[in-house]
Design a protein around this motif. Structure first.
Motif, short mmCIF file in Angstrom:
data_model
loop_
_atom_site.label_atom_id
_atom_site.label_comp_id
_atom_site.label_asym_id
_atom_site.label_seq_id
_atom_site.Cartn_x
_atom_site.Cartn_y
_atom_site.Cartn_z
N SER A 100 0.83 -1.21 0.00
CA SER A 100 0.00 0.00 0.00
C SER A 100 0.87 1.26 0.00
O SER A 100 0.51 2.27 -0.62
CB SER A 100 -0.94 -0.01 1.20
N LYS A 101 2.00 1.20 0.68
CA LYS A 101 2.93 2.33 0.63
C LYS A 101 3.48 2.50 -0.79
O LYS A 101 3.59 3.63 -1.29
CB LYS A 101 4.08 2.10 1.62
N ASP A 102 3.84 1.39 -1.44
CA ASP A 102 4.34 1.48 -2.81
C ASP A 102 3.31 2.13 -3.73
O ASP A 102 3.66 2.97 -4.58
CB ASP A 102 4.67 0.07 -3.33
N ILE A 103 2.04 1.75 -3.56
CA ILE A 103 0.98 2.34 -4.37
C ILE A 103 0.87 3.84 -4.10
O ILE A 103 0.75 4.66 -5.03
CB ILE A 103 -0.36 1.64 -4.09
N ASP A 104 0.96 4.22 -2.84
CA ASP A 104 0.86 5.62 -2.45
C ASP A 104 2.00 6.43 -3.05
O ASP A 104 1.81 7.57 -3.51
CB ASP A 104 0.87 5.73 -0.93
N HIS A 302 -5.26 5.32 17.29
CA HIS A 302 -4.00 5.62 16.60
C HIS A 302 -4.26 5.89 15.11
O HIS A 302 -5.18 5.33 14.51
CB HIS A 302 -3.02 4.46 16.77
N GLN A 303 -3.44 6.76 14.53
CA GLN A 303 -3.58 7.16 13.13
C GLN A 303 -2.46 6.56 12.28
O GLN A 303 -2.20 7.03 11.17
CB GLN A 303 -3.55 8.69 13.03
N GLY A 304 -1.82 5.50 12.78
CA GLY A 304 -0.67 4.95 12.08
C GLY A 304 -0.98 4.34 10.73
O GLY A 304 -0.13 4.32 9.84
N LEU A 305 -2.19 3.81 10.56
CA LEU A 305 -2.55 3.16 9.30
C LEU A 305 -3.58 3.97 8.52
O LEU A 305 -4.24 3.43 7.62
CB LEU A 305 -3.08 1.74 9.57
N ARG A 306 -3.71 5.21 8.84
CA ARG A 306 -4.70 6.07 8.17
C ARG A 306 -4.48 6.11 6.66
O ARG A 306 -5.41 5.91 5.88
CB ARG A 306 -4.60 7.48 8.77
N GLU A 307 -3.25 6.36 6.23
CA GLU A 307 -2.96 6.45 4.81
C GLU A 307 -3.10 5.08 4.14
O GLU A 307 -3.53 4.99 2.98
CB GLU A 307 -1.54 7.00 4.60
N THR A 308 -2.75 4.01 4.86
CA THR A 308 -2.88 2.66 4.31
C THR A 308 -4.33 2.35 3.98
O THR A 308 -4.64 1.83 2.90
CB THR A 308 -2.34 1.63 5.32
N PHE A 309 -5.24 2.67 4.91
CA PHE A 309 -6.65 2.39 4.68
C PHE A 309 -7.21 3.28 3.58
O PHE A 309 -8.12 2.88 2.84
CB PHE A 309 -7.44 2.56 5.97
#
Length: 445
Positions: A100-104, A302-309
């Motif tokens: 998901s990070k790669d896609i972002d 926590h907002q750690g996976l906010r961008e992932t979702f």
């Protein structure tokens, strides 16, 4: 429709080539960790390209092979044994997180920008300390200066790539704008910060151990094969008291585990890498104090996976239905993220694993409607009871789904170093025997 069957079989074969069945995977050995580490290098390069100008098409072209390398490597291995289901789940979740990070990093034409940048490394207003040296009359000096500047840019981009790879909330980056950062309660002084963080890590370790030890006392749930938290042999009232207790303990275990890992990384970053303490703000924000679901999800959790979702579903939902689509898509993406991590290790797909996340945007809409018709937002003691109902009661099917598939059967804390198993449970067992509560004593044995 023979071609449909052929197409379905082709898709299945391709997926099984990338993510083979658990029985066809290689049992994980310590030296295989080098394979996993090597599989992360293409993602680091993708982050590096995201900090280089005019690399949009190159990033899009490299995205499929990098995703295949990540999935193909992480799902090539498995930790053998049903008792390691939670560990395999974590490895799968990490692989999905990296892709998901790669896609972002790949799909943004402008690349990954810091706050205040118009291009990677180019600020809208140049920093005041930026050097503005004059031109040199010696071409050799100009060449050396250009080479030196090029090396500095490469080093800076590589450092930015490592930061992008490690950051989760996007503090200081454009994609992190709007993320709530909890108020810091620790000292900004380095030595005091380290002491307070160490105390926090020890406290979270004790909480994690106590919650896990309690869960391990529940028959079925404590086995690698899994079991329901709704014990059918119990009467209705004790059954749901037990399920609520197991659900609450599981939630506290997750919170303590997240904060323990974050504390350990903060100790490493500030203690060994000399990071500024302000770069490690708190991860959680006392989620039990929430008096509305909006506050719980936007500020307390926590907002750690906010961008992932957002990548997994929010971006698609936004393209379909605007802001309301972003909310629905983000929660559905969260459900898919958690459920796919479980399913990739031979566990069957369970709709209950996604149902909880699908409910959340609907419940958030109810809060908005309440404010519209009453003129008051959800808050106070009734708001807190509402949050507890939505999370503690409506969330039980989700936790039950995980425990039925064996995710509570693995020991997170080794029993040989567990304070609860070495001290708390034996003392409690002795106390119940003195009071003649033999049924409780047997449960604790």
């Amino acid at each position: 429709m023979e071609w449909v069957a052929v197409l379905n079989q082709l898709i299945y074969d391709v997926c099984r080539t990338i993510i083979p069945p658990p029985g066809d995977r290689i049992p994980m050995k310590p030296h295989h960790l080098l394979h996993l580490a090597a599989a992360l290098l293409p993602s680091v390069y993708m982050a590096y390209l995201a900090r280089c100008p005019e690399t949009y098409h190159l990033r899009l072209m490299l995205l499929p092979p990098i995703a295949l390398v990540t999935f193909g490597t992480f799902f090539r291995f498995i930790i053998s044994g049903a008792e390691y289901a939670a560990a395999n789940w974590s490895i799968a979740a990490f692989a999905i997180f990296i892709v998901s990070k790669d896609i972002d990093w790949a799909w943004r034409p402008e690349g990954m920008l810091r706050v205040g940048e118009e291009k990677p490394g180019v600020f809208i207003k140049p920093p005041p300390n930026q050097s503005r040296g004059g031109t040199s009359s010696h071409s050799a000096n100009d060449t050396m200066a250009s080479l030196s500047a090029g090396k500095c840019r490469s080093v800076a981009r590589f450092c930015d790539a490592l930061e992008l790879f490690c950051t989760q909330r996007g503090i200081g980056w454009k994609f992190g704008i709007g993320v709530h950062i909890p108020k810091e309660h620790r000292s900004p002084q380095r030595s005091a910060f380290l002491v307070q963080t160490l105390i926090s890590a020890l406290r979270n370790f004790v909480i994690l151990d106590a919650c896990e030890s309690f869960i391990k006392l529940v028959p079925g749930v404590n086995s690698p094969e899994g079991g329901t938290i709704f014990r059918p042999e119990l009467p209705i009232l004790p059954r749901y008291i037990l399920s609520t207790a197991v659900h609450s303990a599981s939630g506290c275990m997750f919170i303590a585990g997240f904060e323990l890992l974050y504390d350990l990384f903060a100790l490493l970053g500030v203690g060994l890498l000399h990071h500024d303490p302000s770069s490690w703000p708190p991860l959680m924000n006392h989620s039990w104090k929430s008096d509305s679901l909006h506050e719980f999800w936007a500020k307390r959790w926590h907002q750690g996976l906010r961008e992932t979702f957002f990548v997994c579903g929010g971006s698609v939902g936004g393209a379909i239905a605007g802001n309301i689509g972003v909310i629905f898509g983000t929660f559905i993406g969260s459900g898919l993220f958690h459920e796919l991590a479980v399913c990739t290790h031979s566990q069957r797909f369970d709709p209950q694993g996604i149902l909880f996340f699908v409910q959340q945007p609907l419940l958030l809409i109810l809060e908005r409607l309440w404010k519209r018709f009453t003129g008051h937002r959800v808050r106070g003691i009734y708001g807190r009871l509402w949050v507890y109902f939505c999370i503690v009661i409506l969330g039980q099917p989700l936790v039950d789904s995980w425990h039925r598939r064996g995710l509570g059967g693995e020991y997170i804390v080794n029993p040989r170093i567990s304070p609860a198993r070495l001290l708390l449970i034996p003392c409690f067992r002795w106390f119940t025997e003195v009071l003649g509560l033999r049924c409780v004593s047997v449960l604790l044995s």
